[in-house]
Design an enzyme around this catalytic site. Structure first.
Site, PDB file in Angstrom:
ATOM      1  N   LYS A   5       0.839  -1.201   0.000  1.00 52.43           N
ATOM      2  CA  LYS A   5       0.000   0.000   0.000  1.00 52.43           C
ATOM      3  C   LYS A   5       0.875   1.253   0.000  1.00 52.43           C
ATOM      4  O   LYS A   5       0.612   2.207  -0.732  1.00 52.43           O
ATOM      5  CB  LYS A   5      -0.944  -0.012   1.214  1.00 52.43           C
ATOM      6  CG  LYS A   5      -2.091  -0.993   1.034  1.00 52.43           C
ATOM      7  CD  LYS A   5      -2.857  -1.305   2.307  1.00 52.43           C
ATOM      8  CE  LYS A   5      -3.848  -2.437   2.047  1.00 52.43           C
ATOM      9  NZ  LYS A   5      -4.536  -2.930   3.237  1.00 52.43           N
TER      10      LYS A   5
ATOM     11  N   GLN B 133      -5.021  -1.510   9.455  1.00 56.07           N
ATOM     12  CA  GLN B 133      -4.884  -2.841   8.850  1.00 56.07           C
ATOM     13  C   GLN B 133      -5.473  -3.914   9.772  1.00 56.07           C
ATOM     14  O   GLN B 133      -5.150  -3.964  10.959  1.00 56.07           O
ATOM     15  CB  GLN B 133      -3.399  -3.123   8.578  1.00 56.07           C
ATOM     16  CG  GLN B 133      -3.125  -4.440   7.884  1.00 56.07           C
ATOM     17  CD  GLN B 133      -3.667  -4.472   6.452  1.00 56.07           C
ATOM     18  OE1 GLN B 133      -3.511  -3.531   5.685  1.00 56.07           O
ATOM     19  NE2 GLN B 133      -4.326  -5.571   6.097  1.00 56.07           N
TER      20      GLN B 133
ATOM     21  N   ASP C  64     -11.132   2.507   3.689  1.00 54.24           N
ATOM     22  CA  ASP C  64     -11.494   1.087   3.561  1.00 54.24           C
ATOM     23  C   ASP C  64     -12.997   0.932   3.311  1.00 54.24           C
ATOM     24  O   ASP C  64     -13.458  -0.137   2.935  1.00 54.24           O
ATOM     25  CB  ASP C  64     -11.117   0.318   4.844  1.00 54.24           C
ATOM     26  CG  ASP C  64      -9.897  -0.574   4.650  1.00 54.24           C
ATOM     27  OD1 ASP C  64      -9.539  -0.855   3.485  1.00 54.24           O
ATOM     28  OD2 ASP C  64      -9.308  -0.984   5.667  1.00 54.24           O
TER      29      ASP C  64
END
Ligand code: NAD
Length: 300
Positions: free
Chosen positions: A62, A106, A129
């Site tokens: 990422k 995460q 997200d």
């Protein structure tokens, strides 16, 4: 299908790496214009708790992709035994930081952390997200423009649009799996695009015949090669979300397989995503798209 038509049948393999590259190239261009206009780069902050090896790889990828897109990205690393208030304080700090447009915590988080509480603490306008209940709720109410959409489902829709265009009227879509991360939101997106949608899951009887009715079949289950040839209507578009690592203890090797038996299904599908190299690369590309979208929305 006769032998002649079978040999004429050409399955389109949806190359997620190439499609993802198109997305990130476009994001990088707009990001450069954003930086010129606003005098700062779009900012992405990733929070990594603990040492989970898969998470470390995802976070590194990422960061690398964010740099390619011209973003200012930071990774905040916290130890596996961090207490919830400390993690919440970091989320608050990132929420308040005007240089941060996107925040990603995460997953998975260690057991002492309430993951739901942490995800809910993220400012929904920075929730790249797309997991915050505000974003999920807007999507469930049929709004696909305002919310930040979850990345894997958004990436799947991008691939489906390449095959079928934006309007799926008259097409039947079956989603196998009902998770909040993939199954439910992809079903909402397919519905918003006018498909006739069925969600099948572990309690659905005779899934094979349900699946066989699909013009668009999305498998998001986490069961290696569950979807065989007799689950698929000839000519269907088959999207394989599954990522299953298969270890060969004798050889000491491991490889990734999807939820679809690719070798068996590819010859009859109209279009199909491989694993790896299908949906996987799209997820990270859409994360970049979300970060840019969040940055632009915040400057309006
Ligand atoms: P999950 O475990 O949260 O949900 C799985 C769903 O499948 C559940 O709703 C369950 O009802 C259903 N299910 C389980 N067994 C079944 C069966 N035998 N028949 C029918 N349905 C069954 O998983 P998830 O987070 O949705 O992920 C699914 C898969 O997709 C996993 O392999 C995961 O690694 C992968 N994944 C890939 C990406 C990507 O970027 N490509 C992103 C997210 C998840």
């Amino acid at each position: 299908m006769t032998a002649q038509t079978a040999s004429m049948h050409k399955t389109s393999i949806l190359d997620g790496k190439a499609i993802a590259r198109d997305v990130t190239d476009a994001v990088a261009q707009v990001s450069a214009t954003f930086a010129q206009t606003h005098g700062r780069q779009p900012g992405l902050s990733v929070v990594l708790v603990g040492e989970d090896p898969a998470s470390q790889v995802y976070v590194r990828n990422k960061g690398r992709m964010a740099a390619k897109c011209g973003f200012a990205s930071q990774t905040h690393r916290l130890s596996a035994d961090v207490a919830q208030p400390e993690l919440m304080a970091l989320v608050d700090q990132l929420n308040a930081d005007p240089g941060v447009d996107g925040i990603l915590v995460q997953l998975p988080l260690p057991p002492q952390i309430g993951a739901d509480a942490v995800l809910r603490a993220i400012d929904p306008t920075k929730d790249v997200d797309g997991f915050h209940p505000v974003n999920a709720g807007l999507l469930a109410s049929g709004d696909v423009d305002t919310p930040l959409l979850p990345c894997t489902p958004a990436g799947i829709m991008h691939m489906i649009r390449r095959v079928h265009g934006a309007d799926l009227s008259g097409l039947s879509a079956v989603v196998i799996g009902r998770s909040t991360i993939v199954g439910r939101p992809i079903a909402q997106l397919l519905l918003a695009a006018n498909a006739t949608v069925t969600i099948a899951h572990s309690r659905t009887p005779d899934i094979a015949s349900v699946s066989r009715a699909a013009d668009i079949l999305v498998a998001a289950v986490g069961r290696p090669q569950l979807v065989g040839r007799d689950w698929v209507k000839p000519g269907a578009t088959v999207i394989d979300v599954g990522i299953n690592r298969i270890e060969d203890v004798n050889l000491g090797t491991s490889n990734l397989v999807g939820d679809v038996d690719f070798e068996a299904v590819a010859p009859i599908a109209g279009a199909i995503t491989p694993v790896p190299g299908g949906v996987g690369p799209m997820t990270i590309a859409m994360l970049m798209g979300n970060t840019l979208k969040a940055a632009e929305a915040r400057m309006r």
